[in-house]
Structure formats: structure tokens, C-alpha cells
Design a protein around this motif. Structure first.
Motif, PDB file in Angstrom:
ATOM      1  N   SER A 177      10.250  11.169  -4.306  1.00 49.50           N
ATOM      2  CA  SER A 177       9.835   9.663  -4.783  1.00 49.50           C
ATOM      3  C   SER A 177       8.621   9.669  -5.469  1.00 49.50           C
ATOM      4  CB  SER A 177       9.776   8.805  -3.244  1.00 49.50           C
ATOM      5  OG  SER A 177      11.045   8.767  -2.541  1.00 49.50           O
ATOM      6  N   PHE A 178       8.338   8.256  -6.041  1.00 47.15           N
ATOM      7  CA  PHE A 178       7.181   8.419  -6.742  1.00 47.15           C
ATOM      8  C   PHE A 178       6.327   7.162  -6.288  1.00 47.15           C
ATOM      9  CE2 PHE A 178       9.756  10.373 -10.276  1.00 47.15           C
ATOM     10  CZ  PHE A 178       8.882  11.327 -10.433  1.00 47.15           C
ATOM     11  N   PHE A 179       5.041   7.234  -6.159  1.00 49.20           N
ATOM     12  CA  PHE A 179       4.127   6.176  -5.556  1.00 49.20           C
ATOM     13  C   PHE A 179       3.229   6.104  -6.476  1.00 49.20           C
ATOM     14  CE2 PHE A 179       6.511   8.066  -1.997  1.00 49.20           C
ATOM     15  CZ  PHE A 179       6.904   7.031  -1.309  1.00 49.20           C
ATOM     16  N   VAL A 180       2.881   4.622  -6.857  1.00 51.50           N
ATOM     17  CA  VAL A 180       1.559   4.291  -7.722  1.00 51.50           C
ATOM     18  C   VAL A 180       0.703   3.300  -7.001  1.00 51.50           C
ATOM     19  CG1 VAL A 180       0.983   3.582  -9.870  1.00 51.50           C
ATOM     20  CG2 VAL A 180       3.136   4.628  -9.786  1.00 51.50           C
ATOM     21  N   ALA A 181      -0.291   4.031  -6.432  1.00 49.44           N
ATOM     22  CA  ALA A 181      -1.227   3.389  -5.553  1.00 49.44           C
ATOM     23  C   ALA A 181      -1.559   1.909  -5.911  1.00 49.44           C
ATOM     24  CB  ALA A 181      -2.659   4.235  -5.291  1.00 49.44           C
ATOM     25  N   GLU A 182      -2.237   1.859  -6.988  1.00 48.35           N
ATOM     26  CA  GLU A 182      -2.507   0.428  -7.293  1.00 48.35           C
ATOM     27  C   GLU A 182      -1.568  -0.627  -8.063  1.00 48.35           C
ATOM     28  OE1 GLU A 182      -5.634  -0.767  -6.672  1.00 48.35           O
ATOM     29  OE2 GLU A 182      -6.251   1.008  -5.605  1.00 48.35           O
ATOM     30  N   SER A 185       0.868  -1.171   0.156  1.00 49.72           N
ATOM     31  CA  SER A 185      -0.067   0.167  -0.009  1.00 49.72           C
ATOM     32  C   SER A 185       0.841   1.287   0.101  1.00 49.72           C
ATOM     33  CB  SER A 185      -0.878   0.066   1.012  1.00 49.72           C
ATOM     34  OG  SER A 185      -0.330   0.310   2.444  1.00 49.72           O
ATOM     35  N   GLU A 186       0.211   2.231  -0.547  1.00 49.65           N
ATOM     36  CA  GLU A 186       1.038   3.475  -0.487  1.00 49.65           C
ATOM     37  C   GLU A 186       1.315   3.982   0.928  1.00 49.65           C
ATOM     38  OE1 GLU A 186       0.132   8.077  -1.886  1.00 49.65           O
ATOM     39  OE2 GLU A 186      -0.463   6.496  -3.370  1.00 49.65           O
ATOM     40  N   ALA A 187       0.484   4.110   1.564  1.00 50.36           N
ATOM     41  CA  ALA A 187       0.664   4.622   3.093  1.00 50.36           C
ATOM     42  C   ALA A 187       1.700   3.849   3.807  1.00 50.36           C
ATOM     43  CB  ALA A 187      -0.615   4.746   3.860  1.00 50.36           C
ATOM     44  N   ASP A 188       1.602   2.594   3.519  1.00 55.96           N
ATOM     45  CA  ASP A 188       2.689   1.837   4.211  1.00 55.96           C
ATOM     46  C   ASP A 188       4.040   1.828   3.574  1.00 55.96           C
ATOM     47  OD1 ASP A 188       0.965   0.468   5.982  1.00 55.96           O
ATOM     48  OD2 ASP A 188       0.630  -1.340   4.751  1.00 55.96           O
ATOM     49  N   ALA A 189       4.328   2.122   2.359  1.00 56.97           N
ATOM     50  CA  ALA A 189       5.431   2.449   1.621  1.00 56.97           C
ATOM     51  C   ALA A 189       6.235   3.843   2.222  1.00 56.97           C
ATOM     52  CB  ALA A 189       5.500   2.350   0.056  1.00 56.97           C
ATOM     53  N   ILE A 190       5.154   4.820   2.103  1.00 52.74           N
ATOM     54  CA  ILE A 190       5.604   6.085   2.618  1.00 52.74           C
ATOM     55  C   ILE A 190       5.982   5.905   4.039  1.00 52.74           C
ATOM     56  CG2 ILE A 190       4.947   8.240   3.190  1.00 52.74           C
ATOM     57  CD1 ILE A 190       2.915   8.166   0.889  1.00 52.74           C
ATOM     58  N   LYS A 191       5.424   5.264   4.878  1.00 51.25           N
ATOM     59  CA  LYS A 191       5.923   5.133   6.289  1.00 51.25           C
ATOM     60  C   LYS A 191       7.023   4.332   6.371  1.00 51.25           C
ATOM     61  CE  LYS A 191       4.369   3.635  10.698  1.00 51.25           C
ATOM     62  NZ  LYS A 191       3.432   2.823  11.610  1.00 51.25           N
ATOM     63  N   ALA A 192       7.521   3.236   5.632  1.00 52.94           N
ATOM     64  CA  ALA A 192       8.445   2.627   5.498  1.00 52.94           C
ATOM     65  C   ALA A 192       9.978   3.446   5.127  1.00 52.94           C
ATOM     66  CB  ALA A 192       8.518   1.403   4.787  1.00 52.94           C
ATOM     67  N   LEU A 193       9.405   4.257   4.093  1.00 51.08           N
ATOM     68  CA  LEU A 193      10.578   5.097   3.316  1.00 51.08           C
ATOM     69  C   LEU A 193      11.108   6.417   4.102  1.00 51.08           C
ATOM     70  CD1 LEU A 193      12.274   5.194   1.079  1.00 51.08           C
ATOM     71  CD2 LEU A 193      10.552   6.533  -0.252  1.00 51.08           C
ATOM     72  N   TYR A 194       9.799   7.057   4.889  1.00 49.26           N
ATOM     73  CA  TYR A 194      10.004   8.153   5.270  1.00 49.26           C
ATOM     74  C   TYR A 194       9.678   8.075   6.901  1.00 49.26           C
ATOM     75  CZ  TYR A 194      10.666  10.342   0.800  1.00 49.26           C
ATOM     76  OH  TYR A 194      10.994  10.468  -0.508  1.00 49.26           O
ATOM     77  N   GLY A 195       8.990   7.180   7.286  1.00 54.82           N
ATOM     78  CA  GLY A 195       8.669   7.203   8.834  1.00 54.82           C
ATOM     79  C   GLY A 195       7.503   8.432   9.244  1.00 54.82           C
ATOM     80  N   LYS A 196       6.932   9.157   8.377  1.00 56.20           N
ATOM     81  CA  LYS A 196       5.994  10.250   8.603  1.00 56.20           C
ATOM     82  C   LYS A 196       5.124  10.427   7.233  1.00 56.20           C
ATOM     83  CE  LYS A 196       9.943  13.351   7.950  1.00 56.20           C
ATOM     84  NZ  LYS A 196      10.766  14.270   8.589  1.00 56.20           N
TER      85      LYS A 196
END
Length: 161
Positions: A99-104, A51-62
Motif C-alpha cells: 500500500s501507498f500512503f501520502v501524509a498530506e 491521517s496516515e496513522a488512521d488509514a494504516i490502522k483501518a487497513l491493517y489494524g496494526k
């Protein structure tokens, strides 16, 4: 009777000699920044997240806040999901990563770049997208996260086929 006076300078010999001189001259240049960039840790945990939210949290922690200073350029309709051109620029100061994130997509984190100090904060890429979804660009600047999001409609191809 043939008289040989020695090897004639051919263009190949001249180019080989010039290349040797150039390589010898490069031996004294400092390549420390390139070695330092190569030692940056690969964000393995970020790429493992679904998931996008989990990836952002893993990469940045916020989490990131939307900002009009982050300009995400992506097509509204991508005719081929296999190559979707996107780019991001920003007017923010002290940018350290983009960073680039693609939700699906099967892996939400599509790309992550470290931006060296003094570099113009602009990145472009071609992403593979499974289907119509949001693309989010996150810029880390001065310890804070800023984002821009755009929906891209995929019509053919992509990660899923």
C-alpha cells in the motif's frame, strides 16, 4: 455479363473466423483466480481516513516497522504534483499486500494492492500529491508490516491546485 462464384475470402472474413475459433478455445480455460481477486473486499474504511496513522490502522489494524528490505523509489522533487511516479520492491517472502500512503493528501491512503501467492512483490504507480510531504510504502509479509518512507517535494500542481 458478370459471373459470381460466391464470396471471396477476404482478410476480414479470415480474421473473424480465427477470432471465433480462439474465443471458442478459451471457453474451457479456468478463470477462477481472476474471479477470486475480483471478490476481494474494497478497503473503503482505509480510503475514508484523513491521517496516515488512521488509514494504516483501518487497513491493517496494526503499525509497521521500518525495514531496509522495502525499497521505495520516488523522486526527491516532483515538478508536477499531478503525476508523481513511485514504485516499491521488496526482498521479503510471503508478501500479501503493498500500500501507498501520502501524509498530506485529503485521503492518506493512495493505493492498496493484494499480491497473489507466487507473484513478484513489486508495484509502480503515479500518485497525485497535494503538496510536499512524506510518501510511505507498507508491505505486509508473513503477517507483519514493514515500511519505507521518503519525502517528496512538490513544486507545481497537485491535489490542491
Amino acid at each position: 455479363m458478370t459471373i459470381t462464384t460466391g464470396p471471396h475470402p477476404t482478410r476480414r472474413l479470415i480474421l473473424q473466423g480465427a477470432a471465433g475459433v480462439v474465443l471458442l478455445g478459451l471457453g474451457d480455460l479456468p478463470f477462477a483466480p481472476a474471479r477470486a481477486a475480483a471478490n476481494d473486499k474494497y478497503p473503503e474504511e482505509g480510503f475514508k481516513q484523513k491521517s496516515e496513522a488512521d488509514a494504516i490502522k483501518a487497513l491493517y489494524g496494526k503499525t509497521a516497522e521500518p525495514s531496509d528490505k522495502v525499497k521505495l523509489d520516488a523522486p526527491e522533487i516532483a515538478e508536477n504534483g499531478g503525476v508523481v511516479p513511485i514504485s516499491v520492491t521488496t526482498t521479503l517472502d510471503k508478501v500479501t499486500s503493498i500500500s501507498f500512503f501520502v501524509a498530506e493528501n485529503p485521503s492518506a491512503l493512495a493505493a492498496s494492492y493484494k499480491i497473489p501467492d507466487g507473484t513478484i512483490p513489486a508495484v509502480a504507480n503515479r500518485l497525485k500529491m497535494a503538496k510536499t510531504t512524506n510518501v510511505t510504502a507498507i508491505v505486509e509479509a508473513d503477517g507483519k508490516l514493514y515500511s519505507a518512507t521518503k519525502e517528496v517535494k512538490v513544486t507545481v500542481g497537485g491535489c490542491g491546485g
